[in-house]
Design a protein around this motif. Structure first.
Motif, PDB file in Angstrom:
ATOM      1  N   GLY A  56       0.808  -1.009   0.103  1.00 26.40           N
ATOM      2  CA  GLY A  56      -0.069   0.016   0.019  1.00 26.40           C
ATOM      3  C   GLY A  56       0.940   1.380   0.033  1.00 26.40           C
ATOM      4  N   SER A  58       1.494   3.667  -2.536  1.00 24.00           N
ATOM      5  CA  SER A  58       1.127   4.505  -3.521  1.00 24.00           C
ATOM      6  C   SER A  58       1.179   5.926  -3.204  1.00 24.00           C
ATOM      7  CB  SER A  58      -0.081   4.283  -4.519  1.00 24.00           C
ATOM      8  OG  SER A  58      -1.142   4.128  -3.363  1.00 24.00           O
ATOM      9  N   ASP A 107      -3.001  -6.167  -5.433  1.00 23.19           N
ATOM     10  CA  ASP A 107      -4.258  -5.549  -4.811  1.00 23.19           C
ATOM     11  C   ASP A 107      -4.678  -6.433  -3.621  1.00 23.19           C
ATOM     12  OD1 ASP A 107      -6.992  -4.877  -4.397  1.00 23.19           O
ATOM     13  OD2 ASP A 107      -7.373  -4.823  -6.569  1.00 23.19           O
ATOM     14  N   ALA A 134       0.211  -1.065   4.977  1.00 22.59           N
ATOM     15  CA  ALA A 134      -0.436   0.356   5.003  1.00 22.59           C
ATOM     16  C   ALA A 134      -1.672   0.486   4.280  1.00 22.59           C
ATOM     17  CB  ALA A 134       0.937   1.092   4.787  1.00 22.59           C
ATOM     18  N   VAL A 163     -10.514  -4.024   2.816  1.00 28.06           N
ATOM     19  CA  VAL A 163      -9.314  -3.162   2.614  1.00 28.06           C
ATOM     20  C   VAL A 163      -8.617  -3.326   3.831  1.00 28.06           C
ATOM     21  CG1 VAL A 163      -8.316  -0.897   2.101  1.00 28.06           C
ATOM     22  CG2 VAL A 163     -10.267  -1.870   0.650  1.00 28.06           C
ATOM     23  N   HIS A 168      -4.854  -7.019   4.968  1.00 23.72           N
ATOM     24  CA  HIS A 168      -3.889  -7.172   5.658  1.00 23.72           C
ATOM     25  C   HIS A 168      -3.480  -8.424   6.174  1.00 23.72           C
ATOM     26  CE1 HIS A 168      -3.852  -2.935   6.043  1.00 23.72           C
ATOM     27  NE2 HIS A 168      -3.751  -2.711   7.140  1.00 23.72           N
ATOM     28  N   TYR A 217     -15.574   1.317   9.939  1.00 28.27           N
ATOM     29  CA  TYR A 217     -14.218   1.620   9.977  1.00 28.27           C
ATOM     30  C   TYR A 217     -13.616   1.045  11.175  1.00 28.27           C
ATOM     31  CZ  TYR A 217      -9.506   4.063   9.924  1.00 28.27           C
ATOM     32  OH  TYR A 217      -8.243   4.307   9.724  1.00 28.27           O
ATOM     33  N   HIS A 248      -1.287   2.270  15.820  1.00 25.53           N
ATOM     34  CA  HIS A 248      -2.262   3.419  15.475  1.00 25.53           C
ATOM     35  C   HIS A 248      -0.770   4.669  15.304  1.00 25.53           C
ATOM     36  CE1 HIS A 248      -4.517   6.609  15.762  1.00 25.53           C
ATOM     37  NE2 HIS A 248      -3.965   7.116  17.125  1.00 25.53           N
ATOM     38  N   PRO A 249      -1.260   5.260  14.144  1.00 21.67           N
ATOM     39  CA  PRO A 249      -0.104   6.221  13.802  1.00 21.67           C
ATOM     40  C   PRO A 249      -0.561   7.651  14.272  1.00 21.67           C
ATOM     41  CG  PRO A 249      -1.631   5.678  11.792  1.00 21.67           C
ATOM     42  CD  PRO A 249      -1.940   4.984  13.045  1.00 21.67           C
ATOM     43  N   GLY A 250      -1.666   7.767  14.975  1.00 23.80           N
ATOM     44  CA  GLY A 250      -1.959   9.081  15.389  1.00 23.80           C
ATOM     45  C   GLY A 250      -2.522   9.775  14.108  1.00 23.80           C
ATOM     46  N   THR A 251      -3.229  10.921  14.303  1.00 24.90           N
ATOM     47  CA  THR A 251      -3.834  11.441  13.059  1.00 24.90           C
ATOM     48  C   THR A 251      -3.008  12.231  12.278  1.00 24.90           C
ATOM     49  OG1 THR A 251      -5.666  11.978  14.492  1.00 24.90           O
ATOM     50  CG2 THR A 251      -5.572  13.034  12.524  1.00 24.90           C
ATOM     51  N   VAL A 252      -2.816  11.813  11.067  1.00 22.75           N
ATOM     52  CA  VAL A 252      -1.814  12.119  10.042  1.00 22.75           C
ATOM     53  C   VAL A 252      -2.479  12.862   8.862  1.00 22.75           C
ATOM     54  CG1 VAL A 252       0.461  11.354   8.990  1.00 22.75           C
ATOM     55  CG2 VAL A 252      -0.518  10.025  10.794  1.00 22.75           C
ATOM     56  N   THR A 254      -2.961  13.039   5.635  1.00 21.08           N
ATOM     57  CA  THR A 254      -3.080  12.268   4.509  1.00 21.08           C
ATOM     58  C   THR A 254      -4.398  12.522   3.750  1.00 21.08           C
ATOM     59  OG1 THR A 254      -3.985  10.310   5.322  1.00 21.08           O
ATOM     60  CG2 THR A 254      -1.582  10.519   5.394  1.00 21.08           C
ATOM     61  N   ASP A 255      -4.635  12.000   2.703  1.00 21.83           N
ATOM     62  CA  ASP A 255      -5.997  11.867   2.172  1.00 21.83           C
ATOM     63  C   ASP A 255      -6.863  11.023   2.876  1.00 21.83           C
ATOM     64  OD1 ASP A 255      -4.605  12.760  -0.200  1.00 21.83           O
ATOM     65  OD2 ASP A 255      -4.466  10.949  -1.080  1.00 21.83           O
ATOM     66  N   LEU A 256      -6.646  10.286   3.743  1.00 20.67           N
ATOM     67  CA  LEU A 256      -7.628   9.529   4.569  1.00 20.67           C
ATOM     68  C   LEU A 256      -8.073  10.497   5.583  1.00 20.67           C
ATOM     69  CD1 LEU A 256      -7.509   5.852   5.577  1.00 20.67           C
ATOM     70  CD2 LEU A 256      -7.504   7.520   7.540  1.00 20.67           C
TER      71      LEU A 256
HETATM   72  N1  LIG Z   1      -4.107   9.068   8.233  1.00 23.76           N
HETATM   73  C1  LIG Z   1      -4.390   8.939   9.461  1.00 23.76           C
HETATM   74  O1  LIG Z   1      -4.785   9.997  10.462  1.00 23.76           O
HETATM   75  C2  LIG Z   1      -4.902   7.524  10.092  1.00 23.76           C
HETATM   76  C3  LIG Z   1      -5.101   7.433  11.480  1.00 23.76           C
HETATM   77  C4  LIG Z   1      -5.267   6.066  11.815  1.00 23.76           C
HETATM   78  C5  LIG Z   1      -4.735   5.394  11.073  1.00 23.76           C
HETATM   79  N2  LIG Z   1      -4.388   5.219   9.748  1.00 23.76           N
HETATM   80  C6  LIG Z   1      -4.191   3.876   9.022  1.00 23.76           C
HETATM   81  O2  LIG Z   1      -3.012   3.998   8.275  1.00 23.76           O
HETATM   82  C7  LIG Z   1      -2.994   3.431   7.261  1.00 23.76           C
HETATM   83  C8  LIG Z   1      -2.651   4.420   6.137  1.00 23.76           C
HETATM   84  O3  LIG Z   1      -3.309   5.411   5.964  1.00 23.76           O
HETATM   85  P1  LIG Z   1      -3.196   6.470   5.310  1.00 23.76           P
HETATM   86  O4  LIG Z   1      -3.432   7.850   6.027  1.00 23.76           O
HETATM   87  O5  LIG Z   1      -1.618   6.505   4.522  1.00 23.76           O
HETATM   88  O6  LIG Z   1      -4.129   6.576   3.801  1.00 23.76           O
HETATM   89  P2  LIG Z   1      -4.344   7.043   2.391  1.00 23.76           P
HETATM   90  O7  LIG Z   1      -3.245   8.214   2.346  1.00 23.76           O
HETATM   91  O8  LIG Z   1      -5.604   7.250   2.067  1.00 23.76           O
HETATM   92  O9  LIG Z   1      -3.865   5.807   1.563  1.00 23.76           O
HETATM   93  C9  LIG Z   1      -4.378   4.705   1.333  1.00 23.76           C
HETATM   94  C10 LIG Z   1      -3.682   3.656   0.642  1.00 23.76           C
HETATM   95  O10 LIG Z   1      -4.507   2.274   0.688  1.00 23.76           O
HETATM   96  C11 LIG Z   1      -4.740   2.081  -0.556  1.00 23.76           C
HETATM   97  N3  LIG Z   1      -6.135   1.708  -0.469  1.00 23.76           N
HETATM   98  C12 LIG Z   1      -7.169   2.759  -0.635  1.00 23.76           C
HETATM   99  N4  LIG Z   1      -8.296   2.095  -0.856  1.00 23.76           N
HETATM  100  C13 LIG Z   1      -8.148   1.047  -1.562  1.00 23.76           C
HETATM  101  C14 LIG Z   1      -8.918  -0.149  -1.960  1.00 23.76           C
HETATM  102  N5  LIG Z   1     -10.286  -0.220  -2.207  1.00 23.76           N
HETATM  103  N6  LIG Z   1      -8.227  -1.256  -2.339  1.00 23.76           N
HETATM  104  C15 LIG Z   1      -6.807  -1.445  -2.163  1.00 23.76           C
HETATM  105  N7  LIG Z   1      -6.048  -0.380  -1.726  1.00 23.76           N
HETATM  106  C16 LIG Z   1      -6.737   0.689  -1.290  1.00 23.76           C
HETATM  107  C17 LIG Z   1      -4.484   3.479  -1.573  1.00 23.76           C
HETATM  108  O11 LIG Z   1      -4.038   3.045  -2.795  1.00 23.76           O
HETATM  109  P3  LIG Z   1      -4.460   3.646  -3.907  1.00 23.76           P
HETATM  110  O12 LIG Z   1      -3.503   4.809  -4.128  1.00 23.76           O
HETATM  111  O13 LIG Z   1      -4.440   2.550  -5.073  1.00 23.76           O
HETATM  112  O14 LIG Z   1      -5.861   4.185  -3.831  1.00 23.76           O
HETATM  113  C18 LIG Z   1      -3.172   3.741  -0.554  1.00 23.76           C
HETATM  114  O15 LIG Z   1      -1.973   3.093  -0.818  1.00 23.76           O
HETATM  115  C19 LIG Z   1      -4.533   2.686   6.916  1.00 23.76           C
HETATM  116  O16 LIG Z   1      -4.620   1.581   7.273  1.00 23.76           O
HETATM  117  C20 LIG Z   1      -5.251   3.936   7.880  1.00 23.76           C
HETATM  118  O17 LIG Z   1      -6.553   3.059   8.246  1.00 23.76           O
HETATM  119  C21 LIG Z   1      -4.321   6.410   9.322  1.00 23.76           C
END
Ligand SMILES: NC(=O)c1ccc[n+]([C@@H]2O[C@H](COP(=O)([O-])OP(=O)(O)OC[C@H]3O[C@@H](n4cnc5c(N)ncnc54)[C@H](OP(=O)(O)O)[C@@H]3O)[C@@H](O)[C@H]2O)c1
Length: 304
Positions: A56, A58, A107, A134, A163, A168, A217, A248-252, A254-256
């Motif tokens: 993961g 990208s 995938d 990830a 996902v 995982h 979620y 748990h990464p904290g709030t980061v 990112t797009d998520l």
């Molecule tokens: N950011 C935060 O605040 C935060 C907080 C707590 C936990 N997390 C966890 O940390 C991890 C990384 O999150 P992130 O913030 O880096 O997220 P992100 O920037 O949105 O990146 C998500 C990643 O997951 C892949 N993905 C998304 N939808 C998918 C699908 N339907 N099928 C397969 N792959 C998919 C994406 O690939 P594509 O580019 O191909 O879409 C991308 O590589 C996640 O498990 C998230 O739940 C994040």
């Protein structure tokens, strides 16, 4: 078909026929056959070179893990993502770190794709010292985190489970032999085992759930935690030197998290660089004592 695509993306496109003919396990040998710079060792097995795989990669945290890991000395990185051709920043990193970073198509929502990727990676390396899952989904064009029970749908439940949890653990299933090999081939011990790190989220903690909401979620992250714990117990029972942990990464930033950052105080919104640095510090000090445990970015244990 996927194999070809992955070769193309990994920089081994021109070496693909050679690769197919000799089934070489060496990144360096394959690269040399291609005429491109060798990766820096004839074989990773027993060489002490650490091999990390980021699933993961990208964008978001996955991409940053790749960026930081590939900078480490004596380390090779395999980065997987579902659409390598579209992963421009990852491709740019590969060019910058020729011979030390490979990109493989995977995938995580398709088990046959995971199995194919595992075969390809096994042709590149006989062991993995670190595997980071990830990928993650909280929202997309057809799904937003639920604010009430009435909003829970089959679609959002299945998408999140696929996902955040199934992906995982199926990746862990197919790559476990390479993690287990780290003891035999690259000196993994109880003090310094191979590590399977699954990115989860504090909201997956049932004990810590005081607000409700985000049903799909949260539940998918709880499932990820349980599945990781099962894997951890199995590694331990079989005396395999692989520690499976949940992070748990904290709030980061990112797009998520983008749509939900409004109410997050700036000091609590981490940059990707900081978040990954903090998580790698935890990974680096993981021993078998940490196997099957859930840690936040500070390294503090989170209740299940
Ligand atoms: N950011 C935060 O605040 C935060 C907080 C707590 C936990 N997390 C966890 O940390 C991890 C990384 O999150 P992130 O913030 O880096 O997220 P992100 O920037 O949105 O990146 C998500 C990643 O997951 C892949 N993905 C998304 N939808 C998918 C699908 N339907 N099928 C397969 N792959 C998919 C994406 O690939 P594509 O580019 O191909 O879409 C991308 O590589 C996640 O498990 C998230 O739940 C994040």
């Amino acid at each position: 078909m996927h194999l070809t695509a992955a070769y193309r993306c990994s920089g081994f496109a021109r070496a693909a026929p050679v690769w197919a003919a000799v089934r070489s396990r060496s990144l360096a040998v394959a690269a040399a056959a291609d005429g491109s710079p060798p990766g820096g060792g004839s074989s990773d097995a027993g060489s002490g070179t650490r091999v990390a795989l980021v699933q993961g990669s990208s964008r978001g945290l996955g991409l940053e893990f790749v960026r930081q890991l590939v900078e480490r000395p004596n380390t090779r990185v395999v980065a997987t993502c579902r659409s390598p051709a579209a992963a421009e920043q990852l491709q740019a990193l590969r060019l910058q770190h020729a011979g030390r970073l490979d990109i493989v198509q995977l995938d995580s929502t398709d088990e046959s794709s995971i199995a194919r990727a595992a075969e390809q990676v096994a042709a590149l390396t006989q062991h993995l010292d670190l595997l980071i899952n990830a990928t993650g989904i909280l929202h997309d064009s057809s799904m937003a985190p639920e604010t009430a029970l009435a909003r829970v749908t089959m679609d959002s439940l299945l998408k999140c489970f696929q996902v955040n949890a199934a992906g995982h653990i199926l990746v862990a299933k197919h790559f476990a032999p390479l993690l287990i090999n780290a003891a035999k081939l690259n000196g993994a011990t109880d003090e310094r085992p191979a590590v399977l790190a699954n990115l989860s989220a504090r909201v997956g903690s049932i004990g810590d759930n005081r607000l409700g909401g985000w049903h799909s979620y949260r539940a998918s992250k709880s499932a990820c935690n349980q599945l990781t714990k099962c894997a951890a117990l199995e590694f331990e029972r079989r005396k395999q030197k692989v520690a499976a942990i949940v992070l748990h990464p904290g709030t980061v930033d990112t797009d998520l998290s983008k749509p939900f950052q409004k109410n997050v105080p700036p000091e609590k919104l981490f940059s990707r660089e900081r978040a990954v640095r903090q998580l790698l510090a935890i990974v680096d000090r993981t021993s078998m004592r940490e196997n099957g445990r859930f840690f936040d970015w500070k390294g503090q244990e989170v209740e299940w």
